[in-house]
Design a protein around this motif. Structure first.
Motif, PDB file in Angstrom:
ATOM      1  N   ARG A   7       0.860  -1.183   0.000  1.00 18.53           N
ATOM      2  CA  ARG A   7       0.000   0.000   0.000  1.00 18.53           C
ATOM      3  C   ARG A   7       0.894   1.230   0.000  1.00 18.53           C
ATOM      4  O   ARG A   7       1.904   1.301   0.707  1.00 18.53           O
ATOM      5  CB  ARG A   7      -0.907  -0.011   1.238  1.00 18.53           C
ATOM      6  N   GLN A  36      -0.629  -6.100  -0.243  1.00 17.26           N
ATOM      7  CA  GLN A  36      -0.943  -5.669   1.118  1.00 17.26           C
ATOM      8  C   GLN A  36      -2.427  -5.342   1.229  1.00 17.26           C
ATOM      9  O   GLN A  36      -3.019  -4.718   0.328  1.00 17.26           O
ATOM     10  CB  GLN A  36      -0.111  -4.445   1.514  1.00 17.26           C
ATOM     11  N   ALA A  37      -3.023  -5.736   2.321  1.00 12.35           N
ATOM     12  CA  ALA A  37      -4.448  -5.482   2.539  1.00 12.35           C
ATOM     13  C   ALA A  37      -4.749  -3.994   2.398  1.00 12.35           C
ATOM     14  O   ALA A  37      -4.053  -3.149   2.954  1.00 12.35           O
ATOM     15  CB  ALA A  37      -4.857  -5.971   3.928  1.00 12.35           C
ATOM     16  N   ASP A  47      -9.827  -6.007  -1.686  1.00  8.63           N
ATOM     17  CA  ASP A  47      -8.961  -7.163  -1.452  1.00  8.63           C
ATOM     18  C   ASP A  47      -9.551  -8.414  -2.102  1.00  8.63           C
ATOM     19  O   ASP A  47      -8.820  -9.272  -2.622  1.00  8.63           O
ATOM     20  CB  ASP A  47      -8.788  -7.397   0.053  1.00  8.63           C
ATOM     21  N   ILE A  57      -3.242 -12.030   0.038  1.00  5.05           N
ATOM     22  CA  ILE A  57      -3.377 -10.773   0.769  1.00  5.05           C
ATOM     23  C   ILE A  57      -2.671 -10.907   2.123  1.00  5.05           C
ATOM     24  O   ILE A  57      -2.947 -11.842   2.887  1.00  5.05           O
ATOM     25  CB  ILE A  57      -4.859 -10.401   1.000  1.00  5.05           C
ATOM     26  N   LEU A  58      -1.754  -9.993   2.402  1.00  8.40           N
ATOM     27  CA  LEU A  58      -1.058  -9.948   3.684  1.00  8.40           C
ATOM     28  C   LEU A  58      -1.361  -8.623   4.363  1.00  8.40           C
ATOM     29  O   LEU A  58      -1.507  -7.588   3.699  1.00  8.40           O
ATOM     30  CB  LEU A  58       0.445 -10.117   3.508  1.00  8.40           C
ATOM     31  N   SER A  59      -1.412  -8.642   5.686  1.00  6.85           N
ATOM     32  CA  SER A  59      -1.863  -7.462   6.420  1.00  6.85           C
ATOM     33  C   SER A  59      -0.802  -6.390   6.559  1.00  6.85           C
ATOM     34  O   SER A  59      -1.120  -5.203   6.604  1.00  6.85           O
ATOM     35  CB  SER A  59      -2.378  -7.857   7.808  1.00  6.85           C
ATOM     36  N   SER A  60       0.463  -6.758   6.649  1.00 10.46           N
ATOM     37  CA  SER A  60       1.487  -5.761   6.957  1.00 10.46           C
ATOM     38  C   SER A  60       2.403  -5.492   5.773  1.00 10.46           C
ATOM     39  O   SER A  60       2.691  -6.388   4.959  1.00 10.46           O
ATOM     40  CB  SER A  60       2.345  -6.212   8.148  1.00 10.46           C
ATOM     41  N   ASP A  63       5.610  -7.696   5.827  1.00 10.40           N
ATOM     42  CA  ASP A  63       5.481  -9.031   5.260  1.00 10.40           C
ATOM     43  C   ASP A  63       5.554  -9.008   3.738  1.00 10.40           C
ATOM     44  O   ASP A  63       6.180  -9.874   3.115  1.00 10.40           O
ATOM     45  CB  ASP A  63       4.154  -9.659   5.709  1.00 10.40           C
TER      46      ASP A  63
END
Length: 370
Positions: A7, A36-37, A47, A57-60, A63
């Motif tokens: 993002r 990224q989410a 997403d 999809i990864l949150s951070s 990552d």
């Protein structure tokens, strides 16, 4: 290849590096895409759309950066992203390094392979990845400038196109490239009197042929610049030297002679700006005054129209992303000289001559390092 799409973190930057459609094509070619989410929300992509296209999809952000072999972005990394830079990572994004010495040193120190959209250059000199955003910025420049000419926003209170019996506004565009011609189209369409100042005589002839309306074309020299800027209601800086810092064409003494409430909008601010009094601003705080003249220096103008901009940018970048992912970095740049020209840093070396010249650093041709 594992391709990451984080993002964007720049102020009010709503673009995303790839659409779900682009992600789908990458996945079909056998590549893994990590998003990224929330990365696409600003451009209207959920997403779920990315997941349906085959992305993970990864949150951070951490990552996404650490698990990817290539990161594709829209804007240059900001200081909070510097720790993610590492040897062997391919970073493919707008960089504008000639105006960002700190990021230049970070990329060199961390050994990141940095490819800049704005310096990918075809054999005929065209910049295929810069063009779509220059088209957006040129068209936006006029509507933003017209907005700030309104009295309620600090301007002179002039309608860009005037009305019958009342003079239109004077718009001066410095530079007749992609930004310049797109700005001219919109300004002429709105009825303004437009002056384009350009150094290339052949380009001036072309502009005179293809544009119609209340247009004046002038050769770029100090006298023409001074005479035009002094009486302008809106000045649009559209000067570009690929990879290099923009030359300071409009001096602060000339700005002081402009009419109070006139507007300067410098699209070249990403590369340092062609107006001596310009400095980078944000969408949150876009303007400031110098000698009564409104200055607009937002460095990511197209981020304000992210749906249009994301489609335009991803259409242009996707073939190059596929090329890098399918072949790997060294094979891709060996086969594609345009892509090779986009490489600004590799294995701790500066590989773009204009960036090296901007900071007095050593330039190493990419061919020596492959």
């Amino acid at each position: 290849m594992v391709i990451g799409i984080p993002r964007e973190v720049k102020d009010n930057e709503y673009r995303v590096a790839q659409t779900p459609g682009g992600v789908s094509l990458l996945v079909q070619r056998g590549h893994r895409v990590i998003v990224q989410a929330g990365a696409g929300e600003g451009s209207g992509f959920s997403d779920r759309e990315y997941e349906e296209a085959g992305a993970e999809i990864l949150s951070s952000a951490a990552d996404v950066w650490t698990r990817s072999e290539m990161i594709v972005k829209v804007k240059e990394p900001l200081p909070e992203e510097y720790p993610f830079l590492r040897p062997g990572l391919i970073l493919f994004t707008f960089l504008h390094l000639a105006a960002d010495e700190r990021l230049t040193h970070e990329l060199l120190r961390r050994g990141t392979t940095a490819i800049a959209y704005e310096t990918v250059e075809l054999s005929d000199g065209r910049l295929p990845l810069l063009v779509p955003m220059s088209e957006v910025a040129g068209r936006m420049a006029v509507q933003v400038g017209a907005h700030y000419l309104e009295k309620s926003h600090g301007g002179r209170g002039k309608l860009l196109g005037g009305i019958p019996g009342v003079r239109p506004a004077d718009v001066v565009i410095i530079g007749g490239g992609t930004v310049g011609i797109n700005a001219a189209k919109i300004a002429l369409g709105m009825g303004a009197h437009v002056t384009i100042i350009e150094k290339n005589p052949d380009r001036l002839r072309y502009l005179d042929d293809v544009l119609s309306g209340n247009l004046t074309t002038l050769a770029s020299n100090p006298r023409n610049i001074e005479d035009s800027v002094r009486v302008a209601d809106l000045v649009i800086g559209a000067v570009l030297i690929p990879g290099a810092r923009a030359p300071r064409i409009v001096k602060k003494e000339l700005v002081a002679q402009m009419k109070p409430g006139s507007v300067i909008l410098d699209v070249a601010v990403d590369q340092g700006g062609c107006v001596e009094t310009i400095r980078p601003t944000t969408h949150s705080q876009p303007t400031y005054l110098v000698d009564g003249v409104i200055h607009y220096g937002v460095t990511n103008m197209p981020g304000a129209v992210p749906r249009t901009s994301t489609y335009g940018l991803s259409n242009a970048t996707l073939p190059y992303i596929l090329h890098l992912a399918d072949l790997g970095f060294e094979e891709a740049v060996s086969r594609d000289r345009a892509l090779a020209k986009g490489v600004n840093a590799y294995k701790g070396h500066l590989t773009h001559p204009e960036v090296a010249a901007a900071f007095g650093l050593e330039y190493t041709p990419l061919d020596r390092l492959l």
